[in-house]
Design an enzyme around this catalytic site. Structure first.
Site, short mmCIF file in Angstrom:
data_model
loop_
_atom_site.label_atom_id
_atom_site.label_comp_id
_atom_site.label_asym_id
_atom_site.label_seq_id
_atom_site.Cartn_x
_atom_site.Cartn_y
_atom_site.Cartn_z
N SER A 178 -39.08 40.59 27.26
CA SER A 178 -37.98 39.99 28.01
C SER A 178 -37.51 40.93 29.10
O SER A 178 -37.20 42.10 28.84
CB SER A 178 -36.82 39.67 27.07
OG SER A 178 -37.14 38.63 26.20
N HIS A 232 -30.29 37.37 29.33
CA HIS A 232 -30.05 37.51 27.89
C HIS A 232 -30.16 38.95 27.43
O HIS A 232 -29.69 39.29 26.34
CB HIS A 232 -30.96 36.57 27.08
CG HIS A 232 -32.39 36.95 26.98
ND1 HIS A 232 -33.37 36.39 27.78
CD2 HIS A 232 -33.04 37.79 26.15
CE1 HIS A 232 -34.55 36.89 27.43
NE2 HIS A 232 -34.37 37.74 26.44
N ASP A 250 -32.67 33.27 34.23
CA ASP A 250 -32.52 34.35 33.25
C ASP A 250 -32.70 35.72 33.92
O ASP A 250 -33.72 36.39 33.74
CB ASP A 250 -33.54 34.15 32.12
CG ASP A 250 -33.11 34.84 30.83
OD1 ASP A 250 -32.23 35.71 30.90
OD2 ASP A 250 -33.67 34.50 29.78
#
Length: 719
Positions: free
Chosen positions: A655, A80, A217
């Site tokens: 992230s 992402h 991810d």
């Protein structure tokens, strides 16, 4: 060594849970005993050395975290985090989002999204006394803000005499302390590999913030520099950057109970906020944000439903809005019915009682504690007034306003320009302004603006912006049709949607702006003076808050020290370390059963529907069915682990952060938290808080057995 307030805060007994805390690297020697007790096999003092292993391999993407995993500048992060770069390189005919992307050679790598950067932190220095000088300490309001900014710019300019570096001066503890970060700014960033959406976004928004999770991810960039090793703009002549240190991928898989630490750049936490800030956020700001985000997503869906090209342009924005939409909804759910505000109020009352119990403390802190509450209430009232205005401006009106501000700032000596408008900022201006049309569609933008313009236009006169009204020809009582007609006129009268037209304004003078007939440019010029007056008012208030808030935090640190409690700074986008262990939970959300620490490929086949968010690629399903797991099989699970839980203190910005084992080897990437624990950004809950990581074994298995990314596995020495 000089003991700053920050170090004093850590030298007290370690009352916080080992799993709680986003520690600055230079703080780690003070928690060395806890790190070693938790299982770290490295010398904790080595983690303070930013240019040594492993810190030298950790980088920021300016919103996400990442790390070098090969000597040729290969960077691993979350899917992402590279999502927008995949989207801007996609077309309906070559949909990289859906199908994934793999460059088999350097020549096949694609430019990342405009403005993409890789920041390598090389130095962090305490510059508090150079920012808050004795002269600055005597100032208040805008004069204080201006003086602080002047000192920050001076420190930045000195630091950036080294070409290719980006330096910032970050505030800690509400402006009580300041640290300067020196980062190599790599500006040529290229997309190398991303799995298909059916892997990288498996579960989509349905599974976002949820457990159990089965999302791959991960994605890869490569950092490029000029042939002489300097940071440079994109060029076919550039070469891969050669980092001094890279992370090795662990040969031995992670297991429950293992030590784990995450190194990255968490964005923002709010654990030192006042009770009034908690109330304003959860009673007004978050509900308003959730409502606006829901409307934004619905409008984009409606307007792009039959337009694949527009849908790709807005894919990055949709993913970002969806993420925060669900995040804020989760926080509101956790807050509802909780005693958080009551506890926060009781803690604040206890602090004030402690201050007032001693004449010296009362003289030092009392007035500022009372004043900061009043100032923050004033700030929050202003935020309410301008909420819809922020959503109601066409994208290229916002661009025009920024460009005109830039033109005015460029008439000043560089050192006197507002931060963000100096020559050091021009590379980002050039790339962002040039690339805006790649994420823009007029009908979508107009529909979004019309929705929020109607809400803005319904506000009482005292809550409206007169300059904005005049520039767009707005008046109270306009019908939706009249508002639409006003928008149609201003959109039709501008050429800023054209890349070349828009980029040309980067070099034009204020006089050229003032002479323009472009409708967005004219509106920007008309709004400028009022906007500058509003900014001055905001800075006057901000200066008063900064002064009072810093003293409030000084009081809070002293109070917590008196109780034997450690104090770590809220996250602010700078390099931090958090540590804990891989662990499930004895209870799930909403009273459901216990959560196991790991998920596996079995869950992928169980969730797979063949459509929408649960559409795993056929080659992956075939490999799972054939039990083609190779060396990546977990002996306990009898298959490949996908995601796992850990007791780590992370937030947005983490992230893509490297998850390391006790030896500093990569065992995965942090990418999410769980919905019932994300309120930990405000109110840390040791029992509930869990971070979610993608297991490095799943990444490697998918790359080898599904995507056939053998070139990258060889490069990472992970065949």
């Amino acid at each position: 060594m000089k003991k700053t307030l920050l170090s004093l805060a850590i030298l007290t007994s370690f009352a916080a849970q080992a799993d709680e805390g986003m520690w600055m690297p230079q703080q780690l020697p003070q928690v060395a005993k806890q790190l070693k007790a938790a299982g770290l096999k490295l010398d904790p003092s080595n983690l303070t050395k930013l240019t040594e292993f492993p810190m030298g391999a950790i980088v920021s993407l300016g919103g996400c975290s990442a790390s070098f995993v090969s000597p040729q500048g290969l960077v691993v992060t979350n899917h992402h985090c590279v999502y927008n770069s995949i989207a801007v390189n996609s077309t309906p005919e070559r949909d990289l989002l859906a199908n994934g992307f793999l460059a088999k050679s350097l020549n096949e790598e694609l430019p990342a999204a405009p403005g993409s950067r890789v920041y390598v932190t090389e130095e962090v220095a305490n510059v508090t006394t150079q920012v808050i000088t004795p002269e600055v300490a005597k100032l208040s309001g805008k004069a204080r803000i201006d003086a602080i900014e002047k000192n920050q710019k001076k420190l930045v300019a000195e630091c950036e005499k080294d070409a290719g570096y980006r330096c910032t001066v970050a505030s800690y503890y509400g402006g009580l302390e300041f640290y300067r970060l020196k980062q190599l700014e790599i500006r040529d960033v290229r997309l190398v590999h991303a799995p298909p959406a059916g892997v990288g976004k498996f579960g989509g928004d349905t599974d976002n913030w949820m457990w159990p999770r089965h999302t791959g991810d991960y994605g890869f960039y490569r950092a490029y520099v000029s042939k002489d090793g300097k940071a440079a703009e994109f060029s076919k002549d550039n070469v891969p950057y050669q980092p001094k240190h890279v992370l090795k991928i662990a040969k031995e898989g992670a297991k429950e109970g293992d030590f784990i630490m995450v190194l990255g750049y968490p964005g923002r936490t709010n654990r030192h906020r006042l009770p009034s800030e908690v109330a304003s956020t959860f009673d007004w700001n978050y509900p308003a944000f959730v409502a606006a985000s829901g409307e934004t997503l619905a409008i984009i869906e409606r307007e792009t439903k039959n337009d694949p090209a527009a849908k790709l342009k807005y894919a990055g924005q949709v993913a970002n809005v969806n993420n925060y939409y669900k995040n804020r909804k989760g926080m509101l759910t956790s807050y509802e019915g909780s005693d958080f505000l009551q506890r926060k109020t009781a803690e604040h009352t206890a602090l004030k009682t402690w201050v007032n119990a001693n004449a010296a403390r009362k003289a030092q802190y009392g007035a500022d504690i009372e004043q900061v509450e009043q100032l923050i209430a004033e700030r929050d009232a202003g935020a309410k007034k301008t909420f819809f205005l922020g959503y109601a401006q066409p994208k290229f009106l916002s661009s025009a306003r920024s460009l005109y501000r830039l033109a005015n700032e460029r008439t000043k000596p560089d050192t006197e320009r507002k931060s963000g408008y100096q020559e050091r900022d021009m590379p980002r201006w050039n790339s962002v302004i040039a690339g805006q049309d790649r994420t823009y569609d007029e009908k979508v933008d107009k529909a979004l603006v019309l929705n929020f313009l109607a809400k803005y236009n319904a506000q009482p006169a005292a809550e409206r912006d007169a300059a904005f009204d005049a520039a767009l020809g707005l008046r109270a009582g306009m019908t939706e049709a009249e508002l639409k007609a006003a928008l149609d006129r201003i959109y039709a009268g501008s050429k800023l949607a054209n890349k070349d037209e828009r980029s040309a304004w980067l070099k034009k003078s204020p006089a050229e702006f003032q002479a323009s007939n472009d409708s967005f440019i004219k509106a920007a010029v008309a709004m400028y003076d009022a906007g500058m007056k509003d900014e001055a008012k905001e800075e006057e208030l901000a200066g008063k808050i900064q002064q009072a808030y810093g003293n409030y935090m000084k009081a809070k640190i002293a109070y917590m020290n008196s109780r034997g409690q450690a104090v770590y700074p809220d996250a602010n986008g700078t390099l931090r370390v958090t540590f804990g262990k891989i662990a499930g939970r004895s209870h799930g959300a909403d009273g459901t059963g216990a959560w196991t620490a790991f998920t596996s490929t079995k869950g992928i086949t169980a969730k797979h529907t063949g459509e929408g968010e649960f559409n795993a690629p056929a080659p992956q399903l075939a490999a799972i069915k054939a039990k083609d797991f190779g060396k990546y099989v977990d002996p306990k699970l009898k298959t490949v682990p996908v995601n796992y839980l850990a007791t780590l203190d992370i937030t947005g910005g983490n992230s893509g952060s490297a998850a390391l084992n006790a030896k500093g080897e990569l065992i995965g990437l942090a990418f999410d938290g769980t919905l019932d624990s994300i309120i930990s950004d405000w109110d840390f809950n040791n029992a509930n808080t869990r971070s979610i990581q993608v297991d490095s074994r799943y990444m490697l298995w998918n790359m080898k057995h599904v995507d056939k990314a053998d070139n990258l596995l060889k490069e990472m020495n992970a065949q």
